[in-house]
Design an enzyme around this catalytic site. Structure first.
Site, PDB file in Angstrom:
ATOM      1  N   LYS A 226       0.836  -1.203   0.000  1.00 41.74           N
ATOM      2  CA  LYS A 226       0.000   0.000   0.000  1.00 41.74           C
ATOM      3  C   LYS A 226       0.869   1.251   0.000  1.00 41.74           C
ATOM      4  CE  LYS A 226      -3.756   2.048   2.751  1.00 41.74           C
ATOM      5  NZ  LYS A 226      -4.656   1.826   3.917  1.00 41.74           N
TER       6      LYS A 226
ATOM      7  N   SER B 223      -9.197   3.045   3.206  1.00 45.98           N
ATOM      8  CA  SER B 223      -8.180   3.629   2.348  1.00 45.98           C
ATOM      9  C   SER B 223      -7.378   2.592   1.560  1.00 45.98           C
ATOM     10  CB  SER B 223      -7.206   4.467   3.192  1.00 45.98           C
ATOM     11  OG  SER B 223      -6.524   3.664   4.138  1.00 45.98           O
TER      12      SER B 223
ATOM     13  N   SER C 286     -10.085   0.861   7.323  1.00 49.29           N
ATOM     14  CA  SER C 286      -9.503   0.878   5.985  1.00 49.29           C
ATOM     15  C   SER C 286      -9.109  -0.472   5.423  1.00 49.29           C
ATOM     16  CB  SER C 286      -8.279   1.798   5.963  1.00 49.29           C
ATOM     17  OG  SER C 286      -8.668   3.128   6.176  1.00 49.29           O
TER      18      SER C 286
END
Length: 498
Positions: free
Chosen positions: A105, A181, A205
């Site tokens: 990520k 996210s 997230s």
């Protein structure tokens, strides 16, 4: 994107054929694509090479990223070189995931790649020269990183639509949000580019994009794993793990990344391989912490999950949130906004002036302004109240083993509906209705997971949240195996996929 490599398509034949065979079988009996544990096993047994697997992932990423926007920075050359070295080694592959494609990520550093954090302010960042100990675990596990996955600006919003990058689109319906996210991680996984991907969770997230993309997403307890990023001030909300298509991939990565020895916060879970016979005390809550009712499909998903639990022999009863919802939401916003204020200050120091909306998004700037409007002891009081809320959660879990709830107030929303460009009054109203189930677990530091148990009439996934007490990963993973067997999801394939 980088150009295709010579022989890319031919090198993927073995894995593609295996995925096609799996997709032809009924959903209840077989996944449509192999998971990471299966891929690593095939590589160890020399049924397929790491190079073939990696080349297929690269090909799929090149084909699907223009449609879905999940990849921010490719790392294809290094990935293919690593696969070649793995195949050429004389010793058996080391690590439980040796040769398996993976994404990191783009909120975390990975050596050799820049970290943009979804922000235009970071577009000139050079490649990272160091990486956290947690990210080191991926290399030790044998994973082959093919690039960095997309995220909203600093992970602040529950959708992945940063202004400086293309929006990340949901493979079940590209006009819908992937969630955030960890939106890029979830889309790459759901679309079959990689069998799983690195994700993090500071307020939902991991669970939110898992719910939106039909994946399994475990949020681990605070302190469970090898350290990653620097902790937040006040209450450290964020933890890291993955989004996956199978429970066993998540369980295997957890075993490879948890703390041991003098550094451990909890006794290690180890590798959880299946369900337990113990029947659980289950509390079911359907409304948000603000008291709002969810969408009808979401309500059905949660209530049906309760019925499924009862059919499996667990004892289910309705319950209510153990905190004052509106007060909790205000305190959480204060802490969340303090992170935006730190970001604005850091950017201001770097450029010598206060950043404007040419560098940072309106939502980020608005949150930072909130901190300036607080009384001098406002943040300190918010943190104290949040710590009390975490204690109330712990007492709640004295009565139950697991709490079942929705993950979100609705199925995946249209792109743009909760993006950072929506004016703050409307965005706040929408977020209050949409995101009202996941933040308490981050404050308490407790384990929770999104399980893909429901699809809407028009084919959109809806996850159900199962939450336990701090340190309850083993209980949740054992339950997840049981749910996966009782109501399989791995045969469901998104319309836009590899």
């Amino acid at each position: 994107m980088m150009s295709r490599r010579e022989g890319l398509v031919a090198g993927a034949a073995t894995i593609a054929a295996a995925a096609s065979d799996a997709a032809a079988k009924p959903a209840a009996s077989a996944p449509w694509a192999p998971d990471a544990v299966e891929i690593a096993g095939r590589i160890r047994r020399k049924e397929v090479s790491a190079l073939e697997v990696t080349e297929k992932a690269v090909r799929d990423a090149e084909a699907l990223n223009p449609k879905l926007g999940f990849l921010v920075t490719p790392d294809f050359d290094r990935a293919i070189d690593k696969a070649k070295r793995l195949d050429a080694a004389t010793a058996p592959p080391a690590g439980p995931f040796a040769g398996v494609p993976f994404l990191v990520k783009d909120l975390d550093d990975y050596v050799g790649l820049p970290t943009f954090s979804g922000s235009r302010a970071m577009l000139r960042n050079p490649p990272a020269k160091t990486q956290p100990a947690y990210i080191d675990c991926f290399d030790k596990a044998g994973l082959i990183v093919i690039g960095k996955s997309s995220t909203p600006e600093y992970g602040f919003l529950p959708t992945t639509e940063p202004e400086g990058f293309p929006p990340t689109r949901n493979p079940w319906n590209p006009e819908r949000s992937s969630g955030g996210s960890s939106g890029g991680a979830a889309v790459a996984t759901a679309a079959g580019v990689a069998p799983f991907a690195h994700a993090s969770d500071g307020g939902g997230s991991i669970r939110i994009p898992s719910s939106n993309c039909g994946l399994f997403g475990l949020k681990v307890s605070r302190g469970r794993q090898v350290p990653g990023r620097e902790p937040m001030r006040g209450v450290d909300l964020s933890v890291a793990h993955c989004v996956s298509r199978s429970v066993r991939d998540s369980a295997t990565l957890l075993a490879a990344t948890e703390r041991h020895g003098a550094d451990q916060v909890f006794p290690p879970v180890g590798l959880v391989t299946g369900p337990d016979t113990r029947r659980l005390r289950v509390g079911l809550v359907v409304n948000t912490m603000l008291g709002a009712q969810p969408n009808a499909e979401v309500r059905a998903a949660a209530e049906n999950a309760g019925k499924l639990m009862e059919s499996l022999g667990h004892k289910v009863e309705p319950t209510t949130w153990p905190v004052d919802g509106p007060a909790f939401a205000q305190n959480f916003l204060a802490l969340w906004a303090s992170g935006a204020a730190e970001l604005v200050d850091a950017v201001a120091q770097a450029i010598g002036r206060k950043p404007d909306d040419s560098l940072l998004e309106p939502f980020t700037l608005a949150m930072a302004e909130l901190v300036g409007q607080m009384p001098p002891d406002g943040l300190r009081k918010a943190v104290a109240d949040l710590q009390a809320a975490g204690q109330a959660y712990d007492r709640w879990l004295d009565r139950y083993d697991v709490i079942v709830s929705p993950v979100l107030g609705s199925p995946p929303v249209p792109l743009g509906w909760v993006s950072g460009t929506v004016d703050i009054p409307h965005l706040t109203e929408r977020l209050n209705a949409y995101v009202g189930y996941t933040t308490l677990h981050n404050v308490a530091g407790a384990a929770s997971m999104s399980v893909p148990l429901h699809w809407t009439a028009d084919g959109l996934p809806v996850g159900v949240q199962f939450a336990g007490r701090v340190g309850a990963e083993k209980t949740l993973l054992q339950l997840a195996y049981e749910l996966e067997a009782a109501q399989p999801w791995a045969g469901r394939k998104p319309p836009v996929s590899a």
